[in-house]
Design an enzyme around this catalytic site. Structure first.
Site, PDB file in Angstrom:
ATOM      1  N   GLU A   3      23.086  10.173  60.137  1.00  0.00           N
ATOM      2  CA  GLU A   3      22.705  11.722  59.802  1.00  0.00           C
ATOM      3  C   GLU A   3      22.815  12.837  60.944  1.00  0.00           C
ATOM      4  O   GLU A   3      23.186  13.678  60.874  1.00  0.00           O
ATOM      5  CB  GLU A   3      21.417  11.935  59.078  1.00  0.00           C
ATOM      6  CG  GLU A   3      21.414  11.044  57.384  1.00  0.00           C
ATOM      7  CD  GLU A   3      20.023  10.370  57.237  1.00  0.00           C
ATOM      8  OE1 GLU A   3      18.884  10.737  57.719  1.00  0.00           O
ATOM      9  OE2 GLU A   3      20.134   9.742  56.180  1.00  0.00           O
ATOM     10  N   SER A  11      19.372   1.385  51.931  1.00  0.00           N
ATOM     11  CA  SER A  11      18.937   1.151  50.534  1.00  0.00           C
ATOM     12  C   SER A  11      18.316  -0.259  50.559  1.00  0.00           C
ATOM     13  O   SER A  11      18.379  -1.172  49.767  1.00  0.00           O
ATOM     14  CB  SER A  11      19.902   1.254  49.532  1.00  0.00           C
ATOM     15  OG  SER A  11      20.280   2.345  49.421  1.00  0.00           O
ATOM     16  N   ASN A  15      12.146   4.356  59.037  1.00  0.00           N
ATOM     17  CA  ASN A  15      12.645   5.608  59.542  1.00  0.00           C
ATOM     18  C   ASN A  15      12.095   6.719  58.554  1.00  0.00           C
ATOM     19  O   ASN A  15      12.967   6.850  57.475  1.00  0.00           O
ATOM     20  CB  ASN A  15      14.111   5.759  59.599  1.00  0.00           C
ATOM     21  CG  ASN A  15      14.834   6.954  60.158  1.00  0.00           C
ATOM     22  OD1 ASN A  15      13.971   7.972  60.390  1.00  0.00           O
ATOM     23  ND2 ASN A  15      16.170   7.198  59.805  1.00  0.00           N
ATOM     24  N   GLY A  68      14.686   3.122  55.066  1.00  0.00           N
ATOM     25  CA  GLY A  68      14.488   4.820  54.672  1.00  0.00           C
ATOM     26  C   GLY A  68      13.384   4.950  53.768  1.00  0.00           C
ATOM     27  O   GLY A  68      12.099   4.877  53.970  1.00  0.00           O
ATOM     28  N   LYS A 128      12.503   9.768  58.502  1.00  0.00           N
ATOM     29  CA  LYS A 128      13.408  11.034  58.613  1.00  0.00           C
ATOM     30  C   LYS A 128      12.560  12.276  58.539  1.00  0.00           C
ATOM     31  O   LYS A 128      11.460  12.166  59.029  1.00  0.00           O
ATOM     32  CB  LYS A 128      14.352  10.833  57.345  1.00  0.00           C
ATOM     33  CG  LYS A 128      15.176   9.439  57.264  1.00  0.00           C
ATOM     34  CD  LYS A 128      16.198   9.478  56.294  1.00  0.00           C
ATOM     35  CE  LYS A 128      17.071   8.063  56.466  1.00  0.00           C
ATOM     36  NZ  LYS A 128      18.111   7.828  55.627  1.00  0.00           N
ATOM     37  N   GLU A 185      24.195   0.347  59.990  1.00  0.00           N
ATOM     38  CA  GLU A 185      23.891   1.241  58.547  1.00  0.00           C
ATOM     39  C   GLU A 185      25.228   1.548  58.100  1.00  0.00           C
ATOM     40  O   GLU A 185      25.665   2.693  58.452  1.00  0.00           O
ATOM     41  CB  GLU A 185      23.018   2.323  58.981  1.00  0.00           C
ATOM     42  CG  GLU A 185      21.554   1.931  59.557  1.00  0.00           C
ATOM     43  CD  GLU A 185      20.498   2.806  59.241  1.00  0.00           C
ATOM     44  OE1 GLU A 185      19.533   2.544  58.741  1.00  0.00           O
ATOM     45  OE2 GLU A 185      20.727   4.046  59.834  1.00  0.00           O
ATOM     46  N   HIS A 214      21.672   7.840  64.619  1.00  0.00           N
ATOM     47  CA  HIS A 214      21.643   7.765  63.228  1.00  0.00           C
ATOM     48  C   HIS A 214      22.882   8.541  62.716  1.00  0.00           C
ATOM     49  O   HIS A 214      23.249   9.566  62.901  1.00  0.00           O
ATOM     50  CB  HIS A 214      20.411   8.376  62.581  1.00  0.00           C
ATOM     51  CG  HIS A 214      20.087   7.887  61.535  1.00  0.00           C
ATOM     52  ND1 HIS A 214      20.606   8.476  60.229  1.00  0.00           N
ATOM     53  CD2 HIS A 214      19.397   6.873  60.737  1.00  0.00           C
ATOM     54  CE1 HIS A 214      20.400   7.867  59.111  1.00  0.00           C
ATOM     55  NE2 HIS A 214      19.644   7.044  59.245  1.00  0.00           N
ATOM     56  N   GLY A 271      20.447   5.783  51.386  1.00  0.00           N
ATOM     57  CA  GLY A 271      20.096   6.652  50.487  1.00  0.00           C
ATOM     58  C   GLY A 271      20.629   6.719  49.185  1.00  0.00           C
ATOM     59  O   GLY A 271      20.595   7.487  48.344  1.00  0.00           O
TER      60      GLY A 271
HETATM   61  P1  13P Z   1      17.555   4.261  53.212  1.00  0.00           P
HETATM   62  O1  13P Z   1      16.735   3.129  53.105  1.00  0.00           O
HETATM   63  O2  13P Z   1      16.694   5.496  52.368  1.00  0.00           O
HETATM   64  O3  13P Z   1      18.963   4.032  52.429  1.00  0.00           O
HETATM   65  O4  13P Z   1      17.737   4.931  54.619  1.00  0.00           O
HETATM   66  C1  13P Z   1      18.432   3.968  55.393  1.00  0.00           C
HETATM   67  C2  13P Z   1      18.348   4.856  56.734  1.00  0.00           C
HETATM   68  O5  13P Z   1      19.357   5.739  56.998  1.00  0.00           O
HETATM   69  C3  13P Z   1      17.385   4.139  57.790  1.00  0.00           C
HETATM   70  O6  13P Z   1      17.830   4.846  58.963  1.00  0.00           O
END
Ligand code: 13P
Length: 253
Positions: free
Chosen positions: A98, A214, A10, A235, A12, A168, A96, A174
């Site tokens: 976010e 992560s 992803n 991510g 983003k 997640e 997601h 992140g």
């Molecule tokens: P990270 O791998 O940067 O923690 O993000 C995970 C994520 O939100 C994937 O959709």
């Protein structure tokens, strides 16, 4: 029941078209001949079409990061499932954290998006997961259950083959703070039990549940060794060919 591992990146809100093309060109080479694992990338909307062209004749699949549930009309700024389908997206990420956190997506909106994607024959990566506060208050299972039940309302069992679930935990996204394989495994087991309750044992054994939060080349192997973890939604570490390739090639580590 053998489930094909599924690793998705992803991206983003990262990568211009030029940068996106550079990354997929590198991935096409570094992942050439890979088998026994399904791989997808989810670039931002502006890069989807050029990346789709670049991925023709490649086994890497394409995912969008969002959609709107209507097919067309006066919905300024939105993108429909038909538009994603037309340019060759196989998957779309829905729900997601976010989007839930910053753009006010509710379980009901997530459900409308999932139903719309399914109707258009898109496959869905359906994201669920608790916040740190919810975990600390002991609400992990109730939150995950609510998101799951509400998100899957009105989905026929035969359509479940089009859905991948991504667990997640928001506190792991992140932050560099990965859930341990045991912590993730516990929630994955819970999700699978709920899917059995909602549909059947057969469907619960078939549905793939990714872990996200992560994920790195260093922790992927231990996560994938956990029986209920069928893949990862990555991510930060999906933004470089080198780290994403190492994650996809976790069996070789
Ligand atoms: P990270 O791998 O940067 O923690 O993000 C995970 C994520 O939100 C994937 O959709």
């Amino acid at each position: 029941m053998e489930r094909l591992p599924f690793i998705a990146g992803n991206w983003k809100m990262n990568k211009t078209v030029g940068e996106a093309l550079e990354l997929v060109k590198a991935l096409k080479i570094s992942l050439m001949g890979i088998y026994g694992v399904e791989v997808a990338v989810a670039p931002p909307f502006t890069a989807l079409y050029p990346v789709a062209q670049e991925l023709k004749n490649s086994s890497i699949e394409l995912a969008a990061q969002n959609l709107f549930w209507e097919e067309k009309g006066a919905f300024t700024g939105e993108v429909s499932p038909l538009m994603l389908k037309e340019i060759g997206c196989q998957y779309v990420i829905i729900g997601h954290s976010e989007r839930r956190q910053y753009f006010g997506e509710t379980d009901e909106m997530v459900n409308r998006k999932i139903r719309s994607a399914i109707r258009s024959d898109l496959k869905v990566i359906f994201c669920i997961g608790e916040s740190l506060e919810e975990r600390e208050e002991g609400k992990t299972f109730s939150v995950v259950e609510r998101q799951l039940v509400e998100g899957l309302k009105g989905i026929d069992e035969e359509r479940m083959g089009q859905i991948v679930i991504a667990y997640e935990p928001v506190w792991a996204i992140g932050t560099g703070r990965t859930a341990s394989p045991e912590q993730a495994g516990e929630v994955h087991r819970f999700i699978r039990e709920k899917i059995e309750g909602l549909f059947s044992k057969r469907t619960s054994e078939r549905v793939r549940i990714q872990y996200g939060g992560s994920v790195t080349p260093e922790n992927i192997k231990a996560l994938m060794a956990e029986p209920g973890i069928d893949g990862a939604l990555v991510g930060g570490a999906s933004l470089q060919a080198e780290s994403f390739t190492r994650i996809v090639r976790f069996k070789e580590i």
